[in-house]
Design an enzyme around this catalytic site. Structure first.
Site, PDB file in Angstrom:
ATOM      1  N   CYS A 178       0.787  -1.209  -0.251  1.00 30.09           N
ATOM      2  CA  CYS A 178      -0.080  -0.037   0.007  1.00 30.09           C
ATOM      3  C   CYS A 178       0.985   1.383  -0.174  1.00 30.09           C
ATOM      4  O   CYS A 178       0.386   2.276  -0.533  1.00 30.09           O
ATOM      5  CB  CYS A 178      -0.933  -0.001   1.161  1.00 30.09           C
ATOM      6  SG  CYS A 178      -0.089  -0.049   2.916  1.00 30.09           S
TER       7      CYS A 178
ATOM      8  N   LYS B 186      -5.898  -9.155  10.973  1.00 32.47           N
ATOM      9  CA  LYS B 186      -5.881  -7.676  10.712  1.00 32.47           C
ATOM     10  C   LYS B 186      -7.380  -7.054  10.322  1.00 32.47           C
ATOM     11  O   LYS B 186      -7.946  -7.591   9.282  1.00 32.47           O
ATOM     12  CB  LYS B 186      -4.974  -7.226   9.766  1.00 32.47           C
ATOM     13  CG  LYS B 186      -4.845  -5.892   9.256  1.00 32.47           C
ATOM     14  CD  LYS B 186      -3.638  -5.528   8.527  1.00 32.47           C
ATOM     15  CE  LYS B 186      -3.637  -4.026   8.094  1.00 32.47           C
ATOM     16  NZ  LYS B 186      -2.554  -3.600   7.187  1.00 32.47           N
TER      17      LYS B 186
ATOM     18  N   ARG C 174      -2.007   6.183   7.870  1.00 34.39           N
ATOM     19  CA  ARG C 174      -2.323   6.575   6.397  1.00 34.39           C
ATOM     20  C   ARG C 174      -1.617   7.764   6.048  1.00 34.39           C
ATOM     21  O   ARG C 174      -1.362   8.055   5.147  1.00 34.39           O
ATOM     22  CB  ARG C 174      -3.684   6.188   6.177  1.00 34.39           C
ATOM     23  CG  ARG C 174      -3.842   4.703   6.200  1.00 34.39           C
ATOM     24  CD  ARG C 174      -5.173   4.296   5.607  1.00 34.39           C
ATOM     25  NE  ARG C 174      -5.488   2.878   6.103  1.00 34.39           N
ATOM     26  CZ  ARG C 174      -6.834   2.218   5.903  1.00 34.39           C
ATOM     27  NH1 ARG C 174      -7.874   3.120   5.682  1.00 34.39           N
ATOM     28  NH2 ARG C 174      -6.948   1.182   6.230  1.00 34.39           N
TER      29      ARG C 174
ATOM     30  N   ARG D 231     -10.733  -0.971   2.410  1.00 36.85           N
ATOM     31  CA  ARG D 231      -9.746  -2.334   2.410  1.00 36.85           C
ATOM     32  C   ARG D 231     -10.796  -3.148   2.909  1.00 36.85           C
ATOM     33  O   ARG D 231     -10.197  -4.355   3.400  1.00 36.85           O
ATOM     34  CB  ARG D 231      -8.633  -2.064   3.539  1.00 36.85           C
ATOM     35  CG  ARG D 231      -7.695  -0.919   3.055  1.00 36.85           C
ATOM     36  CD  ARG D 231      -6.441  -1.341   3.507  1.00 36.85           C
ATOM     37  NE  ARG D 231      -5.435  -0.095   3.887  1.00 36.85           N
ATOM     38  CZ  ARG D 231      -4.822   0.391   2.563  1.00 36.85           C
ATOM     39  NH1 ARG D 231      -5.242   0.165   1.429  1.00 36.85           N
ATOM     40  NH2 ARG D 231      -4.030   1.529   3.065  1.00 36.85           N
TER      41      ARG D 231
ATOM     42  N   GLU E  23      -8.318 -17.120  10.059  1.00 37.08           N
ATOM     43  CA  GLU E  23      -7.498 -16.345   9.465  1.00 37.08           C
ATOM     44  C   GLU E  23      -5.963 -16.710  10.240  1.00 37.08           C
ATOM     45  O   GLU E  23      -4.820 -17.086   9.589  1.00 37.08           O
ATOM     46  CB  GLU E  23      -7.523 -14.854   9.507  1.00 37.08           C
ATOM     47  CG  GLU E  23      -8.271 -13.986   8.574  1.00 37.08           C
ATOM     48  CD  GLU E  23      -7.630 -14.112   7.218  1.00 37.08           C
ATOM     49  OE1 GLU E  23      -6.429 -14.583   7.090  1.00 37.08           O
ATOM     50  OE2 GLU E  23      -8.329 -13.481   6.200  1.00 37.08           O
TER      51      GLU E  23
ATOM     52  N   LYS F 103      -4.410  -7.212  15.193  1.00 32.34           N
ATOM     53  CA  LYS F 103      -4.281  -5.706  15.094  1.00 32.34           C
ATOM     54  C   LYS F 103      -5.859  -5.049  14.480  1.00 32.34           C
ATOM     55  O   LYS F 103      -6.331  -5.603  13.591  1.00 32.34           O
ATOM     56  CB  LYS F 103      -3.382  -5.419  13.768  1.00 32.34           C
ATOM     57  CG  LYS F 103      -3.097  -4.032  13.440  1.00 32.34           C
ATOM     58  CD  LYS F 103      -2.393  -3.863  12.210  1.00 32.34           C
ATOM     59  CE  LYS F 103      -2.164  -2.554  11.862  1.00 32.34           C
ATOM     60  NZ  LYS F 103      -1.378  -2.457  10.484  1.00 32.34           N
TER      61      LYS F 103
ATOM     62  N   SER G 131      -1.678   3.474  15.038  1.00 31.10           N
ATOM     63  CA  SER G 131      -1.611   4.861  15.265  1.00 31.10           C
ATOM     64  C   SER G 131      -2.939   5.520  15.813  1.00 31.10           C
ATOM     65  O   SER G 131      -2.478   6.242  16.486  1.00 31.10           O
ATOM     66  CB  SER G 131      -1.312   5.121  13.651  1.00 31.10           C
ATOM     67  OG  SER G 131      -2.350   4.758  12.927  1.00 31.10           O
TER      68      SER G 131
ATOM     69  N   TYR H 119       3.722   2.705  19.350  1.00 33.22           N
ATOM     70  CA  TYR H 119       4.639   4.086  19.169  1.00 33.22           C
ATOM     71  C   TYR H 119       4.941   4.498  20.397  1.00 33.22           C
ATOM     72  O   TYR H 119       6.000   5.561  20.571  1.00 33.22           O
ATOM     73  CB  TYR H 119       3.749   4.933  18.596  1.00 33.22           C
ATOM     74  CG  TYR H 119       3.237   4.491  17.072  1.00 33.22           C
ATOM     75  CD1 TYR H 119       4.144   4.487  16.208  1.00 33.22           C
ATOM     76  CD2 TYR H 119       2.175   3.713  16.763  1.00 33.22           C
ATOM     77  CE1 TYR H 119       3.874   3.905  14.797  1.00 33.22           C
ATOM     78  CE2 TYR H 119       1.554   3.188  15.843  1.00 33.22           C
ATOM     79  CZ  TYR H 119       2.539   3.132  14.485  1.00 33.22           C
ATOM     80  OH  TYR H 119       2.163   2.690  13.472  1.00 33.22           O
TER      81      TYR H 119
HETATM   82  C1  PBG Z   1      -0.061  -1.727   5.716  1.00 33.44           C
HETATM   83  C2  PBG Z   1      -0.065  -1.324   7.142  1.00 33.44           C
HETATM   84  C3  PBG Z   1      -1.028  -0.520   7.923  1.00 33.44           C
HETATM   85  C4  PBG Z   1      -0.874  -0.356   9.231  1.00 33.44           C
HETATM   86  C5  PBG Z   1       0.163  -1.322   9.375  1.00 33.44           C
HETATM   87  N1  PBG Z   1       0.596  -1.709   8.076  1.00 33.44           N
HETATM   88  C6  PBG Z   1      -2.184   0.457   7.399  1.00 33.44           C
HETATM   89  C7  PBG Z   1      -3.278  -0.198   6.646  1.00 33.44           C
HETATM   90  O1  PBG Z   1      -3.361  -1.283   6.816  1.00 33.44           O
HETATM   91  O2  PBG Z   1      -4.186   0.623   6.391  1.00 33.44           O
HETATM   92  C8  PBG Z   1      -1.372   0.286  10.256  1.00 33.44           C
HETATM   93  C9  PBG Z   1      -0.569   0.684  11.348  1.00 33.44           C
HETATM   94  C10 PBG Z   1      -0.950   1.635  12.300  1.00 33.44           C
HETATM   95  O3  PBG Z   1      -2.321   2.270  12.317  1.00 33.44           O
HETATM   96  O4  PBG Z   1      -0.280   2.169  13.303  1.00 33.44           O
HETATM   97  N2  PBG Z   1      -0.817  -2.264   5.198  1.00 33.44           N
END
Ligand code: PBG
Length: 325
Positions: free
Chosen positions: A123, A196, A206, A218, A234, A249, A275, A314
């Site tokens: 991505c 995820k 993002r 997504r 999964e 996640k 994040s 983080y």
């Molecule tokens: C990439 C990815 C994402 C995150 C980790 N790897 C973003 C997404 O799937 O849109 C998110 C990490 C975060 O929000 O800290 N695919």
């Protein structure tokens, strides 16, 4: 059986030493992974607006950063790459001198013992921002697999210690395992982002990675937030394909999923404190509405108590400082 007044649960809470003696859950720095955003170029250190304290760094500025991380006792970093060029085929993702290989080399040169985990996804490298290649308006699972495998291989060749596919394509763990084994990287573990979810908690990420999908969302590949049985399938799929460690996640809104995975599989389990979870805490703390240190420790404790062995966060540098005090 003792009952009140003989039974008094408060007896073991009277003093800090007593509380410590019976403590069931501990946060350890050795279980934390710190995510880093690396951007192509030189002399770049840009703070991410919605993630105060987190920066996009160019490879030349990584050495002091990773020296600090290692000094704090954090064993591993997770790398996200932001390339100069994006295209439909995500060709910058697997370039042998791409942003991630550059970053790995800079880190390994500065601190060889620091574990480098790489996020394997397209991505950040596709012009449309989806995690795979798009054919007729849809993310094409099977055509994405060889690109992911090439990407993971490029990371391993540059010196990555662990590869972590986060794309949510079916069959990616198998494709990556085969590609690694074929080139004599049998020793490189795969940490699969197994469960995820399609989550709004990724918003600040993002912005940081410039990876917002340009059309659609997504939900055709990431999990529906309503489902937990499907999450277990999964995880089972990724384990069957050869994952060494699995991840749930986001973390905080999915503690029940962490617990279910912990109880169902005997694999090391990671949880990603993402994040948006970080941004909420930072924003409230800045307003003086929450005690940041106490909130962060409580959140990480909850993630551990739910059953995670490893936490990607983080907050890792701050937590290490607090624990080392
Ligand atoms: C990439 C990815 C994402 C995150 C980790 N790897 C973003 C997404 O799937 O849109 C998110 C990490 C975060 O929000 O800290 N695919």
């Amino acid at each position: 059986m003792a009952v009140f007044p003989q039974l008094r649960l408060r007896r073991l809470r009277r003093k800090e030493a007593l509380r410590a003696l019976v403590r069931e859950t501990d946060i350890k720095v050795s279980n934390l992974i710190y995510p880093l955003f690396v951007v192509e170029g030189r002399g770049i250190r840009q703070e991410i607006e919605s993630m105060p304290g987190i920066f996009r760094l160019s490879p030349d500025l990584l050495p002091p950063e990773v020296e600090e991380i290692a000094k704090l006792g954090i064993p591993a970093v997770l790398l996200f790459g932001i390339p100069q060029q994006k295209d439909e085929a995500a060709s910058a993702a697997y370039h042998p001198e791409g942003i991630i290989p550059q970053a790995i080399k800079a880190i390994k040169h500065a601190v060889p013992e620091l574990l480098v985990v790489t996020d394997v996804c397209l991505c950040e490298y596709t012009s449309h921002g989806h995690c795979g290649v798009v054919v007729d308006g849809e993310v094409d699972n099977d055509r994405t697999l060889p690109i992911l495998a090439k990407t993971a291989l490029a990371h391993a060749e540059a010196g990555a210690d662990i590869v972590a596919p986060s794309d949510m394509m079916d069959g990616r763990v198998k494709a990556i395992r085969e590609a690694l084994d074929e080139k004599k990287f049998q020793h490189i573990p795969i940490l699969a982002y197994a469960a995820k979810y399609a989550s709004a908690f990724y918003g600040p990420f993002r912005e940081a990675a410039g990876s917002t999908p340009q059309f659609g969302d997504r939900r055709s590949y990431q999990l529906d937030p309503t489902n937990v049985r499907e999450a277990l399938r999964e995880v089972e799929q990724d384990i069957n394909e050869g994952a060494d460690m699995v991840m749930v996640k986001p973390a905080l809104a999915y503690l029940d999923v962490i617990r279910r995975v912990r109880d169902s599989f005997n694999y090391p389990l990671a949880a990603y404190n993402v994040s948006g979870e970080y941004a909420m805490v930072k924003a409230a703390a800045r307003q003086g509405w929450l005690d940041e240190k106490k909130i962060v420790m409580e959140i990480l404790t909850a993630i551990k108590r739910a059953g995670a062995d490893i936490i990607l966060t983080y907050h890792a540098k701050d937590v290490s400082r607090w624990l080392n005090q």
